[in-house]
Design a protein around this motif. Structure first.
Motif, mmCIF file in Angstrom:
data_model
loop_
_atom_site.group_PDB
_atom_site.id
_atom_site.type_symbol
_atom_site.label_atom_id
_atom_site.label_comp_id
_atom_site.label_asym_id
_atom_site.label_seq_id
_atom_site.Cartn_x
_atom_site.Cartn_y
_atom_site.Cartn_z
ATOM 1 N N ARG A 84 0.711 -1.095 -0.011
ATOM 2 C CA ARG A 84 -0.007 -0.101 -0.220
ATOM 3 C C ARG A 84 1.116 1.313 -0.109
ATOM 4 O O ARG A 84 0.495 2.569 -0.354
ATOM 5 N N ASN A 85 1.910 0.814 0.042
ATOM 6 C CA ASN A 85 3.005 1.804 0.213
ATOM 7 C C ASN A 85 3.201 2.465 -1.247
ATOM 8 O O ASN A 85 2.861 1.910 -2.311
ATOM 9 N N LYS A 86 3.654 4.350 -1.404
ATOM 10 C CA LYS A 86 3.585 4.642 -2.498
ATOM 11 C C LYS A 86 5.127 5.033 -3.307
ATOM 12 O O LYS A 86 6.107 4.503 -2.345
ATOM 13 N N GLY A 87 5.398 4.423 -4.007
ATOM 14 C CA GLY A 87 6.592 4.555 -4.291
ATOM 15 C C GLY A 87 7.674 5.491 -3.390
ATOM 16 O O GLY A 87 8.664 5.600 -3.774
ATOM 17 N N ASN A 88 7.001 7.029 -3.629
ATOM 18 C CA ASN A 88 7.798 7.953 -2.879
ATOM 19 C C ASN A 88 8.117 7.628 -1.250
ATOM 20 O O ASN A 88 8.993 8.321 -0.368
ATOM 21 N N GLN A 89 8.125 6.692 -0.920
ATOM 22 C CA GLN A 89 7.184 6.170 0.860
ATOM 23 C C GLN A 89 8.509 4.867 0.729
ATOM 24 O O GLN A 89 8.863 4.522 1.667
ATOM 25 N N LEU A 90 8.787 4.365 -0.201
ATOM 26 C CA LEU A 90 10.055 3.585 -0.342
ATOM 27 C C LEU A 90 11.980 3.807 0.446
ATOM 28 O O LEU A 90 11.825 4.848 -0.105
ATOM 29 N N SER A 91 12.390 3.318 0.696
ATOM 30 C CA SER A 91 13.768 2.977 0.688
ATOM 31 C C SER A 91 14.465 3.325 -0.418
ATOM 32 O O SER A 91 13.646 2.335 -1.430
ATOM 33 N N GLY A 92 15.351 3.023 -0.675
ATOM 34 C CA GLY A 92 16.756 3.154 -2.478
ATOM 35 C C GLY A 92 16.001 1.138 -2.238
ATOM 36 O O GLY A 92 15.805 0.993 -3.189
ATOM 37 N N GLY A 93 16.814 0.308 -0.916
ATOM 38 C CA GLY A 93 16.511 -1.138 -1.488
ATOM 39 C C GLY A 93 15.053 -1.652 -1.669
ATOM 40 O O GLY A 93 15.219 -2.791 -2.688
ATOM 41 N N GLU A 94 13.994 -1.113 -1.244
ATOM 42 C CA GLU A 94 12.120 -1.484 -1.640
ATOM 43 C C GLU A 94 12.880 -1.533 -2.291
ATOM 44 O O GLU A 94 11.877 -1.516 -3.128
ATOM 45 N N ALA A 95 13.052 0.294 -3.427
ATOM 46 C CA ALA A 95 12.706 0.512 -4.691
ATOM 47 C C ALA A 95 13.386 -0.206 -5.622
ATOM 48 O O ALA A 95 12.953 -0.485 -6.703
ATOM 49 N N GLN A 96 14.376 -0.561 -5.626
ATOM 50 C CA GLN A 96 15.100 -1.764 -5.677
ATOM 51 C C GLN A 96 15.049 -2.829 -6.068
ATOM 52 O O GLN A 96 14.813 -3.255 -7.323
ATOM 53 N N MET A 97 14.554 -3.255 -5.102
ATOM 54 C CA MET A 97 13.490 -4.958 -4.986
ATOM 55 C C MET A 97 12.172 -4.567 -6.491
ATOM 56 O O MET A 97 11.500 -5.140 -7.165
ATOM 57 N N LEU A 98 11.639 -2.839 -6.069
ATOM 58 C CA LEU A 98 9.818 -3.252 -7.419
ATOM 59 C C LEU A 98 11.089 -2.993 -8.575
ATOM 60 O O LEU A 98 9.770 -3.056 -9.155
ATOM 61 N N ALA A 99 11.601 -2.393 -8.431
ATOM 62 C CA ALA A 99 12.018 -1.769 -10.058
ATOM 63 C C ALA A 99 12.632 -3.783 -10.496
ATOM 64 O O ALA A 99 12.393 -3.946 -11.767
ATOM 65 N N ILE A 100 13.348 -4.940 -9.725
ATOM 66 C CA ILE A 100 13.082 -5.822 -10.403
ATOM 67 C C ILE A 100 11.876 -6.851 -10.146
ATOM 68 O O ILE A 100 11.580 -7.553 -11.373
ATOM 69 N N ALA A 101 11.064 -6.420 -9.356
ATOM 70 C CA ALA A 101 10.014 -7.009 -9.609
ATOM 71 C C ALA A 101 8.908 -6.850 -10.388
ATOM 72 O O ALA A 101 8.437 -7.419 -11.502
ATOM 73 N N ARG A 102 9.160 -5.697 -10.725
ATOM 74 C CA ARG A 102 8.298 -5.043 -12.580
ATOM 75 C C ARG A 102 9.180 -5.670 -13.732
ATOM 76 O O ARG A 102 7.988 -5.935 -14.311
ATOM 77 N N ALA A 103 10.300 -5.932 -13.763
ATOM 78 C CA ALA A 103 10.746 -6.541 -14.849
ATOM 79 C C ALA A 103 10.135 -7.889 -14.723
ATOM 80 O O ALA A 103 10.476 -8.493 -15.956
ATOM 81 N N LEU A 104 10.589 -8.478 -13.727
ATOM 82 C CA LEU A 104 9.833 -10.216 -13.926
ATOM 83 C C LEU A 104 8.543 -10.280 -14.171
ATOM 84 O O LEU A 104 8.497 -10.827 -15.164
ATOM 85 N N LEU A 105 8.245 -9.250 -13.606
ATOM 86 C CA LEU A 105 7.218 -9.527 -14.001
ATOM 87 C C LEU A 105 6.515 -9.250 -15.610
ATOM 88 O O LEU A 105 5.467 -9.351 -16.775
ATOM 89 N N THR A 106 7.190 -8.292 -16.029
ATOM 90 C CA THR A 106 7.411 -8.382 -17.695
ATOM 91 C C THR A 106 8.128 -10.316 -18.501
ATOM 92 O O THR A 106 7.567 -9.956 -19.642
ATOM 93 N N GLN A 107 8.099 -10.542 -17.874
ATOM 94 C CA GLN A 107 7.675 -12.582 -18.621
ATOM 95 C C GLN A 107 9.709 -12.473 -19.593
ATOM 96 O O GLN A 107 9.747 -12.232 -20.235
#
Length: 233
Positions: free
Chosen positions: A124-147
């Motif tokens: 439920r947290n927005k992008g600007n509420q994430l730590s640098g590490g959390e944002a990097q994990m999100l960037a990886i997750a986003r890429a993986l979901l494109t298969q």
């Protein structure tokens, strides 16, 4: 999927940054491109991903020629990108990022959250509420979901605390061991050697040598020339 880059030239405006780059990343392996700032690492990633048009040379993923294709078609061909600086949307929640990125295939939202459990706590947290590490994990997750069949990572540990950088390295290494083809660019040998099977040394837009990770661990001085600012003065 095997990535083959042959004779790649690319740049911006009237300047050329890449000068005949040749690389190959075998299916299910990880290649790190190691070089100092300004060596052409991000230009290489952007050219492979279709964000920058090659002036000469080819980019081929298995039998698919990606040369000259726009970024959205490169992505549909199976290339996922984790860009430098994370590039998450400040106003979107983690859950919204994941839903927008999702395509049908092996990688589902539950599977991504199993790999990256911290994101499950931050849905439920927005992008600007994430730590640098959390944002990097999100960037990886986003890429993986494109298969993706090939995952490109542009300095994924940049700006992270030691323990968070170690976690990112562990995730990337796990993905590679799981059969995903990985190309990452780095300027810190410890990050590259923790993940890669092979390392290409990039200097002034040219690949000057390629070694196995084991060779560089045994002879760390081999990276000195491409990482030293003074040798280019």
């Amino acid at each position: 999927m095997t990535l083959t880059v042959s004779g790649l030239h690319a740049g911006y405006g009237g300047g050329t940054v890449l000068h005949g780059v040749d690389l190959q990343v075998e299916e299910g392996t990880a290649l790190a491109v190691l070089g100092r700032n300004g060596a052409g690492k991000t230009t290489l990633v952007h050219t492979i991903a279709g964000l920058l048009r090659a002036r000469q040379g080819t980019v081929v993923l298995d039998d698919t020629n990606l040369t000259g294709r726009p970024a959205h078609k490169v992505a549909r061909a199976g290339v996922g990108l984790v860009p430098q600086g994370r590039r998450v949307f400040a106003s979107l929640t983690v859950a919204e990022h994941l839903q927008l990125s999702r395509r049908s295939g092996e990688w589902t939202v539950p599977k991504v959250l199993e790999l990256l459990p911290r994101l499950g706590e931050r849905l439920r947290n927005k992008g600007n509420q994430l730590s640098g590490g959390e944002a990097q994990m999100l960037a990886i997750a986003r890429a993986l979901l494109t298969q993706p069949r090939l995952l490109l990572l542009d300095e994924p540990c940049e700006g992270l605390a030691v323990e968070l950088a170690a976690r990112v390295r562990a995730v990337v290494a796990e993905l590679s061991r799981g059969g995903l083809t990985v190309l990452l660019v780095e300027q810190q040998p410890e990050h590259a050697l923790a993940v890669a099977d092979h390392v290409a040394l990039l200097s002034d837009g040219r690949v000057v040598a390629t070694h196995t990770a084991d060779e560089l661990r045994a002879a760390p001085h081999l990276t000195d020339q491409v990482l030293s600012v003074t040798t280019h003065a």
